[in-house]
Design a protein around this motif. Structure first.
Motif, PDB file in Angstrom:
ATOM      1  N   TRP A 120       0.995  -1.771  -0.460  1.00 57.68           N
ATOM      2  CA  TRP A 120       0.009   0.230  -0.353  1.00 57.68           C
ATOM      3  C   TRP A 120       0.505   1.208  -0.077  1.00 57.68           C
ATOM      4  CZ3 TRP A 120      -5.327  -0.447  -0.056  1.00 57.68           C
ATOM      5  CH2 TRP A 120      -5.935  -1.879   0.789  1.00 57.68           C
ATOM      6  N   GLU A 121       0.334   2.296  -0.545  1.00 58.05           N
ATOM      7  CA  GLU A 121       0.937   3.667  -0.263  1.00 58.05           C
ATOM      8  C   GLU A 121      -0.402   4.378  -0.459  1.00 58.05           C
ATOM      9  OE1 GLU A 121       3.912   3.435  -0.696  1.00 58.05           O
ATOM     10  OE2 GLU A 121       4.554   1.698  -1.983  1.00 58.05           O
ATOM     11  N   THR A 122       0.583   6.067  -0.097  1.00 59.72           N
ATOM     12  CA  THR A 122      -0.824   6.434  -0.008  1.00 59.72           C
ATOM     13  C   THR A 122      -0.568   7.302  -1.246  1.00 59.72           C
ATOM     14  OG1 THR A 122       1.061   8.261  -0.136  1.00 59.72           O
ATOM     15  CG2 THR A 122       0.119   7.522   2.169  1.00 59.72           C
ATOM     16  N   PHE A 123      -2.357   8.406  -1.485  1.00 55.89           N
ATOM     17  CA  PHE A 123      -2.899   8.719  -2.662  1.00 55.89           C
ATOM     18  C   PHE A 123      -3.566   9.388  -2.255  1.00 55.89           C
ATOM     19  CE2 PHE A 123      -3.496   8.198  -7.336  1.00 55.89           C
ATOM     20  CZ  PHE A 123      -4.822   8.134  -7.275  1.00 55.89           C
ATOM     21  N   THR A 124      -3.595  10.955  -3.664  1.00 58.43           N
ATOM     22  CA  THR A 124      -4.698  11.635  -3.305  1.00 58.43           C
ATOM     23  C   THR A 124      -4.764  12.094  -4.461  1.00 58.43           C
ATOM     24  OG1 THR A 124      -3.132  12.642  -1.688  1.00 58.43           O
ATOM     25  CG2 THR A 124      -4.623  14.196  -2.708  1.00 58.43           C
ATOM     26  N   PHE A 125      -5.602  12.060  -5.214  1.00 58.65           N
ATOM     27  CA  PHE A 125      -6.377  12.707  -7.253  1.00 58.65           C
ATOM     28  C   PHE A 125      -7.566  13.468  -6.396  1.00 58.65           C
ATOM     29  CE2 PHE A 125      -6.445  11.693 -11.055  1.00 58.65           C
ATOM     30  CZ  PHE A 125      -7.898  12.050 -10.949  1.00 58.65           C
ATOM     31  N   PRO A 126      -7.102  14.646  -6.842  1.00 58.29           N
ATOM     32  CA  PRO A 126      -8.126  16.402  -6.993  1.00 58.29           C
ATOM     33  C   PRO A 126      -8.978  16.010  -8.270  1.00 58.29           C
ATOM     34  CG  PRO A 126      -6.055  16.400  -7.441  1.00 58.29           C
ATOM     35  CD  PRO A 126      -5.861  14.961  -7.234  1.00 58.29           C
ATOM     36  N   LYS A 127     -10.078  15.781  -8.192  1.00 54.58           N
ATOM     37  CA  LYS A 127     -11.101  15.745  -9.555  1.00 54.58           C
ATOM     38  C   LYS A 127     -10.370  17.084 -10.766  1.00 54.58           C
ATOM     39  CE  LYS A 127     -16.321  15.206 -10.473  1.00 54.58           C
ATOM     40  NZ  LYS A 127     -17.166  15.336  -9.537  1.00 54.58           N
ATOM     41  N   THR A 128      -9.920  17.748  -9.914  1.00 56.82           N
ATOM     42  CA  THR A 128      -9.665  18.575 -10.750  1.00 56.82           C
ATOM     43  C   THR A 128      -9.240  18.346 -11.970  1.00 56.82           C
ATOM     44  OG1 THR A 128      -8.289  19.634  -9.988  1.00 56.82           O
ATOM     45  CG2 THR A 128     -10.066  20.367  -9.893  1.00 56.82           C
ATOM     46  N   ILE A 129      -8.618  17.597 -12.154  1.00 53.02           N
ATOM     47  CA  ILE A 129      -7.405  17.141 -13.251  1.00 53.02           C
ATOM     48  C   ILE A 129      -8.031  16.588 -14.164  1.00 53.02           C
ATOM     49  CG2 ILE A 129      -5.969  14.741 -13.856  1.00 53.02           C
ATOM     50  CD1 ILE A 129      -4.765  14.992 -10.885  1.00 53.02           C
ATOM     51  N   LEU A 130      -9.969  15.852 -13.818  1.00 51.00           N
ATOM     52  CA  LEU A 130     -10.064  15.474 -15.204  1.00 51.00           C
ATOM     53  C   LEU A 130     -10.721  16.714 -16.032  1.00 51.00           C
ATOM     54  CD1 LEU A 130     -12.618  12.984 -12.742  1.00 51.00           C
ATOM     55  CD2 LEU A 130     -10.847  12.508 -13.907  1.00 51.00           C
ATOM     56  N   ALA A 131     -11.084  17.527 -15.619  1.00 46.43           N
ATOM     57  CA  ALA A 131     -11.697  18.667 -15.757  1.00 46.43           C
ATOM     58  C   ALA A 131     -10.711  19.207 -16.904  1.00 46.43           C
ATOM     59  CB  ALA A 131     -12.413  19.935 -15.662  1.00 46.43           C
ATOM     60  N   GLU A 132      -8.850  19.572 -16.345  1.00 50.93           N
ATOM     61  CA  GLU A 132      -8.157  19.455 -16.893  1.00 50.93           C
ATOM     62  C   GLU A 132      -7.667  19.099 -18.162  1.00 50.93           C
ATOM     63  OE1 GLU A 132      -5.520  20.486 -13.008  1.00 50.93           O
ATOM     64  OE2 GLU A 132      -4.406  20.160 -14.377  1.00 50.93           O
ATOM     65  N   THR A 133      -7.777  17.831 -18.374  1.00 51.19           N
ATOM     66  CA  THR A 133      -7.500  17.282 -19.540  1.00 51.19           C
ATOM     67  C   THR A 133      -8.640  16.901 -20.158  1.00 51.19           C
ATOM     68  OG1 THR A 133      -8.087  15.098 -18.228  1.00 51.19           O
ATOM     69  CG2 THR A 133      -5.917  15.971 -17.988  1.00 51.19           C
ATOM     70  N   GLY A 134      -9.945  17.051 -19.964  1.00 50.38           N
ATOM     71  CA  GLY A 134     -11.432  17.233 -20.902  1.00 50.38           C
ATOM     72  C   GLY A 134     -11.582  15.868 -20.407  1.00 50.38           C
ATOM     73  N   TYR A 135     -11.401  15.154 -19.502  1.00 54.59           N
ATOM     74  CA  TYR A 135     -11.985  13.371 -19.326  1.00 54.59           C
ATOM     75  C   TYR A 135     -13.628  13.865 -18.689  1.00 54.59           C
ATOM     76  CZ  TYR A 135     -12.640   8.732 -17.376  1.00 54.59           C
ATOM     77  OH  TYR A 135     -13.299   7.867 -18.024  1.00 54.59           O
ATOM     78  N   LYS A 136     -14.091  12.937 -19.709  1.00 56.73           N
ATOM     79  CA  LYS A 136     -16.106  13.897 -19.503  1.00 56.73           C
ATOM     80  C   LYS A 136     -16.660  12.413 -19.247  1.00 56.73           C
ATOM     81  CE  LYS A 136     -16.868  16.689 -23.057  1.00 56.73           C
ATOM     82  NZ  LYS A 136     -15.529  17.025 -22.811  1.00 56.73           N
TER      83      LYS A 136
END
Lengths: 210, 233
Positions: A120-136
């Motif tokens: 296991w490793e720590t992990f952080t994912f902000p939702k803003t990355i989806l909008a930044e890249t155009g992932y719908k």
């Protein structure tokens, strides 16, 4: 909304279906390319790259997965599935990938020895990355703006990304941050860890990206 | 430990204490956010194909988001094929490594990846010699350097299972580790997992030595099933 999961007879298909059922998302495991009907396709992967890619080619899934992604539909690759989305992997004396992501999978190295990464490793994912890249995002399964926690890894090869059009997050493990933990590139997501076995963090992440 | 649809705590590789239904046990452990759950069938030379198939079928229906390793009775390609729909991340093989079953290990590597394979060595001293128990043949033989080297080269991790002290709190015999490290070529400590009689002290010992992990017996489930809970309830 429903999700199609490529089923080549090995892999973590059952575990992925379990997670999707917790999110009340209908899922189908598909064994033939002409069964793909969803706008969301998951490419799971467990095992060795060589035999897995041979199965993909024999079944025609290599072309079908590429067509799906190039048509702008969402493609999610997990672990070996993610590695095979790159140009090539060093595993099994070198196996050509699908070329959807510029980069390659390399044997994990630390100092003078090769290693596997299990745990296991720590992990952080902000939702803003989806909008930044155009992932719908197709569904609206969560209002969370950030996923924080820990995720589970089990691999011997890691993705070294060379794609300027992708946003990547490194693996938060000692000596491993040159390898990609998660990648988002327009309609493509790749995850080196197993979200389907990362307990609540994995569940929250899947809710965010579906 | 899991067999015939039920979970067990095993003591000294001999006595089995029932702990209930598998899914219920998994749910309890998942509530504690356990890192990984090892489900091992206690095969002692008496395994039947029907029993293995029935156990595997129950595993297919398991609902969990925690990594699972599974083993016990996977000693042939036929048995390996039964695991196709089972949601596991790691495969635990024992007699396959002791017998150097190359075809089975090669097939397992292709299906799961080398990083997913664990060699389980049930160990005890017989006439002061460290011996390994072959679960399929139900025999103990002195552990050879050859067998050890094979495990080091073909498994991602090696589980050193102290069968005599199994079920005992902090009973693990550290001399087993010393004997292993002397007997084989230089080994990376991160390839070793300790099991059998694990407690806090053993966990600390393993952490200090930078071993991969320890396998803790069903102590968590003891709490869940103990009479004390009912008294307070």
């Amino acid at each position: 909304m429903h999700v199609d999961i490529v089923d080549l007879g090995s892999g973590n298909v059952r575990s992925i279906k379990n997670v999707l059922s917790l999110l009340n998302v209908p899922a189908r495991s598909i064994t033939r390319p002409n069964e793909i009907s969803s706008n969301i396709l998951i490419l799971p992967g467990v095992g060795s790259a060589g035999p897995y890619m041979e199965k993909m080619k024999a079944s025609g899934f290599d072309g079908a997965v590429k067509d799906h992604a190039e048509a702008g539909k969402n493609l999610i690759g997990i672990c070996l599935g993610f590695q095979l989305m790159t140009d090539y992997t060093e595993e099994d004396n070198g196996v050509a990938g699908l070329g959807l992501i510029k980069g390659h999978a390399q044997r994990l190295k630390q100092e003078n020895y090769t290693r596997s990464h299990n745990g296991w490793e720590t992990f952080t994912f902000p939702k803003t990355i989806l909008a930044e890249t155009g992932y719908k995002v197709a569904g609206n399964l969560t209002r969370k703006q950030i996923v924080e926690g820990r995720v589970f890894y089990n691999h011997e090869y890691g993705v070294v990304c060379e794609d300027d059009n992708a946003v990547t997050l490194p693996i938060n493990g000692q000596g491993l941050n040159q390898y990609t933990a998660m990648l988002v590139k327009k309609n493509i997501i790749g995850m080196q860890f197993h979200p389907e076995k990362s307990q609540m963090t994995g569940l929250n992440l899947m809710a965010m990206i579906l | 430990m899991y067999k015939d649809g039920f979970c067990f705590q095993s003591y000294g590789w001999n006595m089995l204490r029932p702990l209930g239904d598998l899914q219920h046990a998994i749910n309890m452990l998942e509530a504690y956010q356990i890192d990984e759950i090892s489900i091992i069938r206690p095969v002692r030379g008496n395994d039947e194909p029907k029993g293995l198939a029935a156990d595997i079928q129950k595993l297919e229906n398991l609902k969990t988001m925690t990594p699972i390793s599974f083993g016990g009775g996977i000693s042939s390609l036929t048995a390996l094929k039964l695991l196709k729909n089972v949601p596991i991340e790691r495969l635990v093989l024992s007699s396959a490594y002791i017998d150097k079953n190359d075809p089975l290990i090669k097939a397992a590597t292709e299906l799961y990846g080398r990083q997913a394979l664990q060699a389980l060595l049930p160990l005890c001293y017989v006439n002061n010699t460290l011996s390994v128990f072959n679960c399929q043949k139900k025999t103990s033989t002195p552990l050879s350097t050859d067998e050890l080297d094979y495990c080091v080269n073909n498994a991602n991790e090696i589980i050193l299972y102290d069968i005599k002290n199994e079920g005992m709190n902090d009973g693990f015999d550290y001399s087993i580790v010393d004997a292993i490290l002397v007997q084989t070529k230089p080994i990376n400590n991160s390839q070793l997992i300790l099991a059998g009689g694990i407690g806090e002290k053993t966990a600390k010992y393993a952490r200090d030595k930078q071993f991969a992990a320890v396998l803790v017996e069903n102590r968590v489930l003891h709490h869940e099933y103990s009479l004390g809970r009912y008294k307070h309830g």
